[in-house]
Design a protein around this motif. Sequence first.
Motif, PDB file in Angstrom:
ATOM      1  N   LYS A 132      40.355  47.489  34.689  1.00 32.14           N
ATOM      2  CA  LYS A 132      40.647  47.447  36.123  1.00 32.14           C
ATOM      3  C   LYS A 132      39.389  47.082  36.907  1.00 32.14           C
ATOM      4  CE  LYS A 132      44.917  48.616  35.929  1.00 32.14           C
ATOM      5  NZ  LYS A 132      45.896  47.593  36.114  1.00 32.14           N
ATOM      6  N   PHE A 133      38.252  47.665  36.522  1.00 28.28           N
ATOM      7  CA  PHE A 133      36.997  47.332  37.201  1.00 28.28           C
ATOM      8  C   PHE A 133      36.626  45.870  36.978  1.00 28.28           C
ATOM      9  CE2 PHE A 133      36.000  51.779  38.010  1.00 28.28           C
ATOM     10  CZ  PHE A 133      35.327  51.669  39.214  1.00 28.28           C
ATOM     11  N   ARG A 134      36.775  45.388  35.756  1.00 30.74           N
ATOM     12  CA  ARG A 134      36.443  43.979  35.478  1.00 30.74           C
ATOM     13  C   ARG A 134      37.321  43.045  36.304  1.00 30.74           C
ATOM     14  NH1 ARG A 134      35.996  45.998  30.222  1.00 30.74           N
ATOM     15  NH2 ARG A 134      38.118  45.346  29.711  1.00 30.74           N
TER      16      ARG A 134
ATOM     17  N   VAL B 238      40.301  58.986  48.302  1.00 28.27           N
ATOM     18  CA  VAL B 238      38.907  58.587  48.528  1.00 28.27           C
ATOM     19  C   VAL B 238      37.994  59.325  47.542  1.00 28.27           C
ATOM     20  CG1 VAL B 238      37.008  58.644  50.190  1.00 28.27           C
ATOM     21  CG2 VAL B 238      39.297  57.986  50.939  1.00 28.27           C
ATOM     22  N   SER B 239      38.268  60.596  47.314  1.00 29.02           N
ATOM     23  CA  SER B 239      37.465  61.377  46.381  1.00 29.02           C
ATOM     24  C   SER B 239      37.576  60.829  44.955  1.00 29.02           C
ATOM     25  CB  SER B 239      37.905  62.844  46.418  1.00 29.02           C
ATOM     26  OG  SER B 239      37.059  63.627  45.631  1.00 29.02           O
ATOM     27  N   GLN B 240      38.776  60.427  44.548  1.00 27.54           N
ATOM     28  CA  GLN B 240      38.948  59.833  43.220  1.00 27.54           C
ATOM     29  C   GLN B 240      38.224  58.503  43.111  1.00 27.54           C
ATOM     30  OE1 GLN B 240      43.207  59.813  42.965  1.00 27.54           O
ATOM     31  NE2 GLN B 240      43.306  61.885  42.121  1.00 27.54           N
ATOM     32  N   GLN B 241      38.251  57.705  44.166  1.00 28.43           N
ATOM     33  CA  GLN B 241      37.517  56.439  44.160  1.00 28.43           C
ATOM     34  C   GLN B 241      36.022  56.703  44.021  1.00 28.43           C
ATOM     35  OE1 GLN B 241      38.622  54.018  47.568  1.00 28.43           O
ATOM     36  NE2 GLN B 241      40.760  54.569  47.299  1.00 28.43           N
ATOM     37  N   ARG B 242      35.553  57.744  44.707  1.00 30.18           N
ATOM     38  CA  ARG B 242      34.130  58.096  44.632  1.00 30.18           C
ATOM     39  C   ARG B 242      33.763  58.543  43.220  1.00 30.18           C
ATOM     40  NH1 ARG B 242      32.837  62.188  48.876  1.00 30.18           N
ATOM     41  NH2 ARG B 242      32.820  63.780  47.287  1.00 30.18           N
ATOM     42  N   ILE B 243      34.630  59.335  42.593  1.00 25.83           N
ATOM     43  CA  ILE B 243      34.375  59.775  41.215  1.00 25.83           C
ATOM     44  C   ILE B 243      34.293  58.564  40.288  1.00 25.83           C
ATOM     45  CG2 ILE B 243      35.454  60.936  39.222  1.00 25.83           C
ATOM     46  CD1 ILE B 243      34.245  62.974  41.039  1.00 25.83           C
ATOM     47  N   LEU B 244      35.229  57.632  40.411  1.00 22.13           N
ATOM     48  CA  LEU B 244      35.209  56.429  39.566  1.00 22.13           C
ATOM     49  C   LEU B 244      33.919  55.636  39.763  1.00 22.13           C
ATOM     50  CD1 LEU B 244      38.875  55.088  39.842  1.00 22.13           C
ATOM     51  CD2 LEU B 244      37.756  56.027  37.810  1.00 22.13           C
ATOM     52  N   ARG B 245      33.527  55.485  41.021  1.00 18.32           N
ATOM     53  CA  ARG B 245      32.294  54.727  41.307  1.00 18.32           C
ATOM     54  C   ARG B 245      31.087  55.402  40.662  1.00 18.32           C
ATOM     55  NH1 ARG B 245      28.901  55.316  45.699  1.00 18.32           N
ATOM     56  NH2 ARG B 245      30.489  56.484  46.796  1.00 18.32           N
TER      57      ARG B 245
ATOM     58  N   GLY C 176      38.907  43.711  39.120  1.00 16.84           N
ATOM     59  CA  GLY C 176      38.532  43.840  40.527  1.00 16.84           C
ATOM     60  C   GLY C 176      37.227  43.134  40.820  1.00 16.84           C
ATOM     61  N   HIS C 177      36.261  43.287  39.918  1.00 19.04           N
ATOM     62  CA  HIS C 177      34.959  42.639  40.093  1.00 19.04           C
ATOM     63  C   HIS C 177      35.129  41.125  40.143  1.00 19.04           C
ATOM     64  CE1 HIS C 177      30.937  41.169  38.988  1.00 19.04           C
ATOM     65  NE2 HIS C 177      30.513  42.259  39.587  1.00 19.04           N
ATOM     66  N   ALA C 178      35.921  40.589  39.223  1.00 21.79           N
ATOM     67  CA  ALA C 178      36.145  39.133  39.191  1.00 21.79           C
ATOM     68  C   ALA C 178      36.819  38.659  40.476  1.00 21.79           C
ATOM     69  CB  ALA C 178      36.984  38.755  37.971  1.00 21.79           C
ATOM     70  N   TYR C 179      37.817  39.407  40.934  1.00 21.83           N
ATOM     71  CA  TYR C 179      38.529  39.006  42.147  1.00 21.83           C
ATOM     72  C   TYR C 179      37.601  39.032  43.361  1.00 21.83           C
ATOM     73  CZ  TYR C 179      41.341  39.078  46.305  1.00 21.83           C
ATOM     74  OH  TYR C 179      41.827  38.789  47.549  1.00 21.83           O
ATOM     75  N   PHE C 180      36.882  40.137  43.551  1.00 22.22           N
ATOM     76  CA  PHE C 180      36.032  40.259  44.736  1.00 22.22           C
ATOM     77  C   PHE C 180      34.847  39.301  44.684  1.00 22.22           C
ATOM     78  CE2 PHE C 180      38.136  44.495  44.947  1.00 22.22           C
ATOM     79  CZ  PHE C 180      38.810  44.260  46.125  1.00 22.22           C
TER      80      PHE C 180
END
Length: 161
Positions: free
Chosen positions: A115-117, A43-50, A119-123
């Motif tokens: 990876k973000f692109r 969760v902390s790594q996800q927060r850092i990425l965000r 994920g963004h497209a999928y969601f």
Amino acid sequence: MKQGEYGDRPFWLLIFEIAGLMRERAVQLGSAAETETFLELTVSQQRILRHVRQLTRREREGVTLKALADAAGLSSGTASAQVEALVRKRLLERRPSPEDRRAVRIRLSEYGAEKFRNGHAYFTKLSELFFDRFPDADRQMLEKNLSDFYQYIETVSKEEK
């Protein structure tokens, strides 16, 4: 039914469960490498990425560790350890600062940005499929209410610091 409860779940749990289901579905549809990458994030790594993604919208060359730690509400040491783990996973990269060669800037790697692109497209597609079932007025109301809820949570979080 009590206000804020849906079936046997409180509203906050419903939000968490929706996010979890969306993530699980994305993992099911992804390649083995994508699945491994994102299932291993804490969760902390996800927060850092965000936070890196949000902060680099303003600071294109990357963010300092101090700015990242402040935004994430972490100590510099904890943020540094999380950044190191994400660099090893190839999601983040460190670059020398253009202003000060001794300073380092942190940003998404090309792999992390991809990876973000994806994920963004999928969601976005998943959300559109859901919203297409409703009249525009209902969709706009739901989007407004969720946006207001997000703003409220963000404001409360800042006030508690």
